[in-house]
Motif scaffolding. Sequence first.
Motif, PDB file in Angstrom:
ATOM      1  N   ASN A 290      -2.784 -14.642 -12.989  1.00 32.94           N
ATOM      2  CA  ASN A 290      -2.915 -14.944 -11.546  1.00 32.94           C
ATOM      3  C   ASN A 290      -2.036 -14.022 -10.692  1.00 32.94           C
ATOM      4  O   ASN A 290      -1.336 -14.471  -9.792  1.00 32.94           O
ATOM      5  CB  ASN A 290      -2.556 -16.401 -11.258  1.00 32.94           C
ATOM      6  CG  ASN A 290      -3.443 -17.365 -12.005  1.00 32.94           C
ATOM      7  OD1 ASN A 290      -4.580 -17.038 -12.342  1.00 32.94           O
ATOM      8  ND2 ASN A 290      -2.933 -18.564 -12.288  1.00 32.94           N
ATOM      9  N   VAL A 291      -2.088 -12.726 -10.986  1.00 30.88           N
ATOM     10  CA  VAL A 291      -1.298 -11.765 -10.199  1.00 30.88           C
ATOM     11  C   VAL A 291      -2.037 -11.474  -8.903  1.00 30.88           C
ATOM     12  O   VAL A 291      -3.193 -11.035  -8.922  1.00 30.88           O
ATOM     13  CB  VAL A 291      -1.054 -10.467 -10.983  1.00 30.88           C
ATOM     14  CG1 VAL A 291      -0.182  -9.516 -10.166  1.00 30.88           C
ATOM     15  CG2 VAL A 291      -0.414 -10.775 -12.333  1.00 30.88           C
ATOM     16  N   THR A 292      -1.401 -11.711  -7.774  1.00 34.44           N
ATOM     17  CA  THR A 292      -1.998 -11.439  -6.460  1.00 34.44           C
ATOM     18  C   THR A 292      -0.985 -10.741  -5.578  1.00 34.44           C
ATOM     19  O   THR A 292       0.227 -10.942  -5.727  1.00 34.44           O
ATOM     20  CB  THR A 292      -2.459 -12.731  -5.773  1.00 34.44           C
ATOM     21  OG1 THR A 292      -1.338 -13.615  -5.643  1.00 34.44           O
ATOM     22  CG2 THR A 292      -3.568 -13.419  -6.576  1.00 34.44           C
ATOM     23  N   VAL A 293      -1.491  -9.915  -4.679  1.00 34.54           N
ATOM     24  CA  VAL A 293      -0.635  -9.209  -3.731  1.00 34.54           C
ATOM     25  C   VAL A 293      -0.465 -10.062  -2.488  1.00 34.54           C
ATOM     26  O   VAL A 293      -1.447 -10.474  -1.854  1.00 34.54           O
ATOM     27  CB  VAL A 293      -1.249  -7.841  -3.375  1.00 34.54           C
ATOM     28  CG1 VAL A 293      -0.414  -7.151  -2.295  1.00 34.54           C
ATOM     29  CG2 VAL A 293      -1.342  -6.953  -4.604  1.00 34.54           C
ATOM     30  N   THR A 294       0.775 -10.337  -2.142  1.00 37.60           N
ATOM     31  CA  THR A 294       1.053 -11.141  -0.942  1.00 37.60           C
ATOM     32  C   THR A 294       1.376 -10.272   0.271  1.00 37.60           C
ATOM     33  O   THR A 294       1.124 -10.671   1.402  1.00 37.60           O
ATOM     34  CB  THR A 294       2.224 -12.103  -1.205  1.00 37.60           C
ATOM     35  OG1 THR A 294       3.395 -11.329  -1.556  1.00 37.60           O
ATOM     36  CG2 THR A 294       1.886 -13.055  -2.353  1.00 37.60           C
ATOM     37  N   ASP A 295       1.922  -9.110   0.004  1.00 38.09           N
ATOM     38  CA  ASP A 295       2.241  -8.202   1.111  1.00 38.09           C
ATOM     39  C   ASP A 295       2.439  -6.799   0.522  1.00 38.09           C
ATOM     40  O   ASP A 295       2.796  -6.659  -0.658  1.00 38.09           O
ATOM     41  CB  ASP A 295       3.499  -8.656   1.866  1.00 38.09           C
ATOM     42  CG  ASP A 295       3.614  -7.974   3.234  1.00 38.09           C
ATOM     43  OD1 ASP A 295       4.643  -8.156   3.911  1.00 38.09           O
ATOM     44  OD2 ASP A 295       2.657  -7.247   3.621  1.00 38.09           O
ATOM     45  N   ALA A 296       2.226  -5.779   1.350  1.00 33.16           N
ATOM     46  CA  ALA A 296       2.392  -4.398   0.879  1.00 33.16           C
ATOM     47  C   ALA A 296       2.582  -3.476   2.063  1.00 33.16           C
ATOM     48  O   ALA A 296       2.101  -3.743   3.171  1.00 33.16           O
ATOM     49  CB  ALA A 296       1.180  -3.958   0.058  1.00 33.16           C
ATOM     50  N   GLN A 297       3.280  -2.388   1.819  1.00 29.50           N
ATOM     51  CA  GLN A 297       3.477  -1.369   2.852  1.00 29.50           C
ATOM     52  C   GLN A 297       3.536   0.004   2.180  1.00 29.50           C
ATOM     53  O   GLN A 297       4.441   0.250   1.369  1.00 29.50           O
ATOM     54  CB  GLN A 297       4.769  -1.618   3.629  1.00 29.50           C
ATOM     55  CG  GLN A 297       5.022  -0.603   4.738  1.00 29.50           C
ATOM     56  CD  GLN A 297       3.970  -0.677   5.819  1.00 29.50           C
ATOM     57  OE1 GLN A 297       3.503  -1.768   6.143  1.00 29.50           O
ATOM     58  NE2 GLN A 297       3.570   0.442   6.358  1.00 29.50           N
ATOM     59  N   PRO A 298       2.552   0.891   2.417  1.00 33.28           N
ATOM     60  CA  PRO A 298       1.335   0.664   3.208  1.00 33.28           C
ATOM     61  C   PRO A 298       0.332  -0.160   2.414  1.00 33.28           C
ATOM     62  O   PRO A 298       0.415  -0.239   1.194  1.00 33.28           O
ATOM     63  CB  PRO A 298       0.815   2.083   3.453  1.00 33.28           C
ATOM     64  CG  PRO A 298       1.334   2.870   2.279  1.00 33.28           C
ATOM     65  CD  PRO A 298       2.669   2.274   1.935  1.00 33.28           C
ATOM     66  N   ARG A 299      -0.616  -0.715   3.116  1.00 35.73           N
ATOM     67  CA  ARG A 299      -1.572  -1.600   2.480  1.00 35.73           C
ATOM     68  C   ARG A 299      -2.617  -0.801   1.705  1.00 35.73           C
ATOM     69  O   ARG A 299      -3.015   0.286   2.106  1.00 35.73           O
ATOM     70  CB  ARG A 299      -2.255  -2.486   3.530  1.00 35.73           C
ATOM     71  CG  ARG A 299      -1.285  -3.434   4.238  1.00 35.73           C
ATOM     72  CD  ARG A 299      -2.024  -4.348   5.201  1.00 35.73           C
ATOM     73  NE  ARG A 299      -2.984  -5.197   4.499  1.00 35.73           N
ATOM     74  CZ  ARG A 299      -2.668  -6.339   3.896  1.00 35.73           C
ATOM     75  NH1 ARG A 299      -1.406  -6.767   3.897  1.00 35.73           N
ATOM     76  NH2 ARG A 299      -3.585  -7.058   3.285  1.00 35.73           N
ATOM     77  N   HIS A 300      -3.025  -1.394   0.579  1.00 31.82           N
ATOM     78  CA  HIS A 300      -4.124  -0.884  -0.243  1.00 31.82           C
ATOM     79  C   HIS A 300      -3.850   0.494  -0.850  1.00 31.82           C
ATOM     80  O   HIS A 300      -4.788   1.180  -1.240  1.00 31.82           O
ATOM     81  CB  HIS A 300      -5.423  -0.815   0.563  1.00 31.82           C
ATOM     82  CG  HIS A 300      -5.770  -2.079   1.264  1.00 31.82           C
ATOM     83  ND1 HIS A 300      -5.815  -3.307   0.626  1.00 31.82           N
ATOM     84  CD2 HIS A 300      -6.077  -2.329   2.570  1.00 31.82           C
ATOM     85  CE1 HIS A 300      -6.147  -4.249   1.491  1.00 31.82           C
ATOM     86  NE2 HIS A 300      -6.305  -3.691   2.691  1.00 31.82           N
ATOM     87  N   VAL A 301      -2.607   0.903  -0.933  1.00 35.01           N
ATOM     88  CA  VAL A 301      -2.283   2.190  -1.537  1.00 35.01           C
ATOM     89  C   VAL A 301      -1.742   1.994  -2.954  1.00 35.01           C
ATOM     90  O   VAL A 301      -2.178   2.640  -3.906  1.00 35.01           O
ATOM     91  CB  VAL A 301      -1.284   2.985  -0.678  1.00 35.01           C
ATOM     92  CG1 VAL A 301      -0.871   4.282  -1.376  1.00 35.01           C
ATOM     93  CG2 VAL A 301      -1.893   3.302   0.680  1.00 35.01           C
ATOM     94  N   PHE A 302      -0.758   1.054  -3.080  1.00 31.55           N
ATOM     95  CA  PHE A 302      -0.120   0.820  -4.375  1.00 31.55           C
ATOM     96  C   PHE A 302      -0.545  -0.504  -5.012  1.00 31.55           C
ATOM     97  O   PHE A 302      -0.022  -0.882  -6.062  1.00 31.55           O
ATOM     98  CB  PHE A 302       1.406   0.844  -4.215  1.00 31.55           C
ATOM     99  CG  PHE A 302       1.939   2.110  -3.596  1.00 31.55           C
ATOM    100  CD1 PHE A 302       2.264   2.168  -2.252  1.00 31.55           C
ATOM    101  CD2 PHE A 302       2.091   3.255  -4.369  1.00 31.55           C
ATOM    102  CE1 PHE A 302       2.754   3.326  -1.687  1.00 31.55           C
ATOM    103  CE2 PHE A 302       2.580   4.412  -3.803  1.00 31.55           C
ATOM    104  CZ  PHE A 302       2.902   4.456  -2.458  1.00 31.55           C
TER     105      PHE A 302
END
Length: 339
Positions: A290-302
């Motif tokens: 159940n690995v989910t991304v909650t936040d990222a900067q920049p988005r959708h890159v890493f």
Amino acid sequence: MVPRHRLSARPPMRGAIQPVTLAVVVIVAALAVAAWFLIIRPYQAAMSTQDAASAVASRPARTRDAPLANVDALSVDQLLTEARTAMNEQRLVAPKGNNAFEFYMKVLQKQPGNPVAADALRETFSYGAAATEQTINQRDFNEAQREIDLLAKADPENYTLTILRSKLDAQRKTLDREQQQAVDAQKAQQLAQQNAANAARQRAEEQAAEAQRQQAARDQAARVAQQQQAPKPATAAVPTRPAATESEAITDAVLVNQVKPRYPTAALRANQEGWVDVELTVGTDGAVSNVTVTDAQPRHVFDRSAIDAVSKWEFKPATRNGEPMAVTLRRRLQFNLGR
């Protein structure tokens, strides 16, 4: 009175020319002379010109643009004839070895000071220069240089030679500049094509990465749906289990095998850095799900790299009173260049 009568009656002397006859003779002679100058002589001249033209046209040994086989063997009169023919055919300075200027100059070599050749060269110099200028404009530079050198032999002090040399040099520089511009344009076109290819390749890689991320998200959603549909553990089905109290001993999950995330190629090429916050579930066996991304900067890159790496982590499971239990954790993954 009698003697006068006898005088008038005397018969004309034999052999005397009558005035009327003399007048007729004079008129006939004048008509003959006029016919000679007005009819017979022009006709003979025309026939002579036609015969000469036919003789020139019927020569099989040499074409108009072919040089003479042996100019040095020609006499002065023959050279003058060839020069006049070349003048009539507008072969002033070309082709090489078969032009009026070379014939006249050969005459001066054989007979220095020949007035016909000297006057012809002087009077036709400007026409030869005009022909050379036309050769320059046609950008036949080697031929133009030869014609300029030929004119210089005829009149080395003529200022027109300076003008012709300047025009020849300018045309050569213009041609060099145009060729350089063509090379630069070709290089620019090749560079533009290369940049377009690089941009297309980068877009393709980004689209592939996005497709992988979307596929991973779909796979993750499918796993979550399967887990929700699976039967709950027996421990969870016991309703009489008491709630945890302060006396219960709880230990946190401990990371025992951490897999480093792969740095995305597109981000590496673009010198991008960033971070990703993920939420994961550590099961009773220490496996991650159940690995989910909650936040990222920049988005959708890493995102994709972070999910792939965390999914391979291994933990020592959390325990409650010594028994393994599933827990939910949050972690931040940093993506920094040179680290």
